[in-house]
Each structure stands twice: as C-alpha cells, then as structure tokens.
Design an enzyme around this catalytic site. Structure first.
Site, PDB file in Angstrom:
ATOM      1  N   ASP A   3      40.660  47.170  42.976  1.00  0.00           N
ATOM      2  CA  ASP A   3      39.593  46.853  43.935  1.00  0.00           C
ATOM      3  C   ASP A   3      39.928  47.296  45.355  1.00  0.00           C
ATOM      4  OD1 ASP A   3      38.430  45.770  41.769  1.00  0.00           O
ATOM      5  OD2 ASP A   3      38.412  43.704  42.492  1.00  0.00           O
TER       6      ASP A   3
ATOM      7  N   ASP B 256      33.005  45.877  33.202  1.00  0.00           N
ATOM      8  CA  ASP B 256      34.355  45.621  33.726  1.00  0.00           C
ATOM      9  C   ASP B 256      35.377  45.460  32.590  1.00  0.00           C
ATOM     10  OD1 ASP B 256      36.186  45.149  35.745  1.00  0.00           O
ATOM     11  OD2 ASP B 256      35.048  43.527  36.671  1.00  0.00           O
TER      12      ASP B 256
HETATM   13  C1  GLA Z   1      36.764  43.274  39.100  1.00  0.00           C
HETATM   14  C2  GLA Z   1      36.038  44.533  39.568  1.00  0.00           C
HETATM   15  C3  GLA Z   1      35.304  44.222  40.863  1.00  0.00           C
HETATM   16  C4  GLA Z   1      34.321  43.090  40.636  1.00  0.00           C
HETATM   17  C5  GLA Z   1      35.042  41.860  40.085  1.00  0.00           C
HETATM   18  C6  GLA Z   1      34.081  40.783  39.621  1.00  0.00           C
HETATM   19  O1  GLA Z   1      37.784  42.909  39.965  1.00  0.00           O
HETATM   20  O2  GLA Z   1      36.937  45.576  39.756  1.00  0.00           O
HETATM   21  O3  GLA Z   1      34.631  45.371  41.344  1.00  0.00           O
HETATM   22  O4  GLA Z   1      33.332  43.523  39.734  1.00  0.00           O
HETATM   23  O5  GLA Z   1      35.853  42.206  38.947  1.00  0.00           O
HETATM   24  O6  GLA Z   1      34.726  39.671  39.099  1.00  0.00           O
END
Ligand code: GLA
Length: 410
Positions: free
Chosen positions: A212, A157
C-alpha cells in the site's frame, strides 16, 4: 409447414441467444475495457471502512461539478467495508444497510445517472483485509451478484488466502465475471507478491505492483503487524524491470493516489507527474468535499493527463539520476517525448540538461530520441507554455521534491 419451421428456428435461435448471456464460456477477461489507464476515485486512502451513501453521492456530484469528470475521472470505487460481517441465508453478500440505507442498487443507479461508473471491492480469500466476507468458494455467486447490481469495476484483494495460489484464484474470479456476462474491469490487487504481470494479462485489466501507498514522498512506514506502506517515490521505482509488461488493457497499477492528503502541493505535483509518467491508473484518494483549488488544479492538469492517457500506453522509465536529481522519460504515440526532472533530494538543485549529449533509447520498446538528428520544440506542462527548443541546454532551478515536466515535440 415452412412458416412453422422458420418460426421454430427463430424461437430456438432466440433461446440460444438468450442463454448466450448466462452461459458464456470461461476463459479470458472482457477485452478492451481499459485501453488507457482507468481514472476515478477510491474510498480507501482517506476513509478506510468509514464509507456511506452520502459520501458516495457527494463525491459523485463533485466529480462532475468540479471538472474532474470532464478531465477523465469516471470510476467511483468503494473499497473495503461496504458489506455486513455475514452473508445472508442464501450465501449472498449484504451491503451494509446502515451505511447504505437505500441499498447498493439505488446508489449505483445514482452514480450511473451522473454519467459515471461504479466499482466495488472484495478479496480472493475467506475474509477481506478488514474482516468482511471474502469471496473464496463464492466466486460465481458473487460475480452474478455484481453483474445484477450493475457494477463496472471490481478490485480483488489478497488477504486471508492460505492454501490458494494467486494465478488460480484470480483466474477463477475472472472466469466467474465472464460467465456472469456483465463487462466489469477486473483489478488485481495482490501487491505484486506473485508477479501478476507475468500471468495477469489474459485475466485482468490492471494489477497492483506494490504494497500500500503511504502519504509521504519517499518514506517506508512500518506497521506494527510487520508489513510496510510506501511513499510514492519508493513505489515508483520498486519494480525496475516490469515496464514491458504494462500497456493498453493490462496496466501496472502503482496504487491509488495520495494527492490532496498529507503531502504539500509541491510533493503532490511530483506524485501526480510520476503516476502520469508511469501510465499508472489514476485513482484519486482524497476527500473531494475538502479539496483545495491547488489539489484540483494538479489533478485536472490536462497536459499531464494526456501523458498518462496516451494511447501508446508505454510506461516511462528513469533515464538518469545524479545527486538525487532524477530524469524520467516516456515516449508518446505521436512521436513526442515527455521528460520529467524530479528533485528527490532535500536541497534545491540546478537542472542543466544538454540535449545534444543525450540520446534517449527505450530498450524495451525500441523508441529513440536523438537530439542531434531532430530538434524538438519544448512545452512546460506545469506552466502551460512553450519555452524554446532542444537546440539549447534546458537550465532551471528545482526546489527540493519539486518536478518539471516537459513535452518535446519534433
Ligand atoms: C489492502 C489493499 C488496499 C485496501 C485494503 C482494504 O491493504 O492493498 O488497497 O484495499 O486492503 O482493506
């Protein structure tokens, strides 16, 4: 003497072979680990950081017993929240002993014993998005840690990354995984902020192209901290011009799915159809223990999965749209085409598609369907039946947010 020399030569070659594993040269991902879009389950969408050993074991059990594994789902990926808040005295990551009382290795062995694969999550920054230890400065150490645990997939990430660039940070981790020597699918998750499709192919197997996902059809959900999550249709069309960058072993990743979460079955069908049309990785994000038979039927639709897993690996595209009625198309390896009618509007619509007046051209990849030259048989992939040919118009009612997916076979 000859014998001694050959024994010595053998010893030297064993030595250098042995070292080959631990001193791999950096440069380039492990090739060929994701020739079709990876399929599996990821903990984040439903569970956030509330994850544990029991959940993972039950999920793995159901993945096998429900038929999900037979349909192609085989990765179990633990997202953020699997570690303790601090590294240990050696600087190693520590799987949370409360959440995983028997240790991570035993859990991974369990998942492997079911014939499945296992993935973990971390972040290129100093901390993960949920505040656990990030990998910045520990890339080679963490890669060795993952290789020793025996994971098969790493989602990486992009939170808390001030002062580093994405191409540098993801290249470093890719190199570290290579040097550690265990083939691990490398999943880049920097939300498309730094155009990973332009530099990700040599170092990763898939890359997120958006922020997301949110369990809604077409909404934008604004978080108080000034960022947004997106309904699946928003993500589906967020990056109109990058389909040419996606293909076998280097996929545009439209995010883990929300099928079986907060939308209705009609919207879930449309969501799944779109992820299949787009050749997106198919990571389920629901609670298998509470899964309805309708959700399971959507996720295991073999004809739709075949569209997603087609070996040509061409991401579909929006061919036409009028009054919220969208037409998406995707060429397949065997000369078939898939055509999806999706009603994005809030009212029922009538589909009336005259094949003879529509020659479909894929400008990025050079495919064409000319229905005046070739007649195709039509199979409805949601009804699992053949419904005629492209000689006649395709006519059907289509409810709001519903979808029809047809496979056209010359
Ligand atoms: C980000 C990613 C998500 C998830 C969260 C975890 O927002 O895009 O898919 O992995 O972090 O904290």
């Amino acid at each position: 003497m000859k014998k001694i020399i050959s024994a010595f030569a053998l010893f030297v070659s064993c030595l250098s072979f042995g070292q080959g594993n631990t001193h791999n040269q950096a440069g380039g991902k492990f090739e060929g680990l994701a020739m079709t879009p990876p399929m599996g389950w990821n903990s984040w969408n439903t569970f956030g950081t509330d994850i544990n050993e029991k959940l993972v074991k039950e999920t793995a059990d159901i993945m096998v017993s429900s038929g999900l594994a037979a349909a192609g789902y085989n990765y179990i990926v633990l997202d953020d929240g699997w570690m303790t808040r601090e590294r240990d005295a050696n600087g190693d990551l520590v799987p949370d002993p409360v959440k995983f009382p028997n240790g991570m290795k035993a859990l991974i062995d369990y998942v492997h014993s079911k014939g499945l694969k296992f993935g973990l999550y971390n972040c290129a920054g100093t901390q993960t998005c949920a505040g656990y230890p990030g990998t910045r400065g520990y890339e080679y150490q963490d890669a060795r840690f993952y290789a020793k645990l025996g994971i098969d997939f790493l989602k990486y990430d992009w939170c808390n990354t001030k002062g580093i660039t994405a191409p540098e940070a993801y290249t470093t981790m890719s190199n570290a995984l290579k040097v550690a020597g265990r083939p691990i699918v490398f999943s880049l998750c920097e939300w498309g902020d730094n155009q990973p499709w332009e530099w990700g192919k040599p170092i990763g197997n898939l890359w997120r192209i958006s922020g997301d996902i949110y369990p809604c059809f077409d909404c934008e959900f604004k978080h108080p901290e000034n960022w947004s999550s997106w309904g699946f249709m928003k993500i589906a069309e967020m990056r109109k011009d990058i389909r040419k960058y996606s293909g076998p072993d280097h996929w545009n990743d439209f995010d883990m799915m929300e099928v079986g979460n907060e939308m209705n079955d009609t919207e879930d069908k449309s969501h799944f159809a779109m992820w299949c049309m787009l050749s997106s990785p198919l990571f389920t994000g629901n609670d298998y223990r509470k899964m309805s038979k309708e959700t399971l039927a959507i996720l295991t639709n073999k004809d739709l999965i075949a569209v997603n897993q087609d070996k040509l690996g061409i991401q579909g595209f929006k061919y036409a749209a009028e009054d919220g009625l969208e037409v998406w198309v995707k060429p397949l390896s065997d000369g078939n085409w898939v055509i999806t009618f999706l009603n994005r509007s809030d009212v029922a619509r009538k589909v009336n598609f005259d094949f003879k007046k529509n020659t479909i051209k894929d400008a990025d990849f050079g495919y064409e369907a000319d229905f005046n030259k070739v007649t195709y048989k039509i199979k409805d992939l949601w009804q699992n039946k053949e419904i005629g040919t492209t000689k006649k118009n395709f006519v059907s009612d289509l409810a709001s947010h519903d979808v029809i997916t047809l496979r056209l076979m010359p």
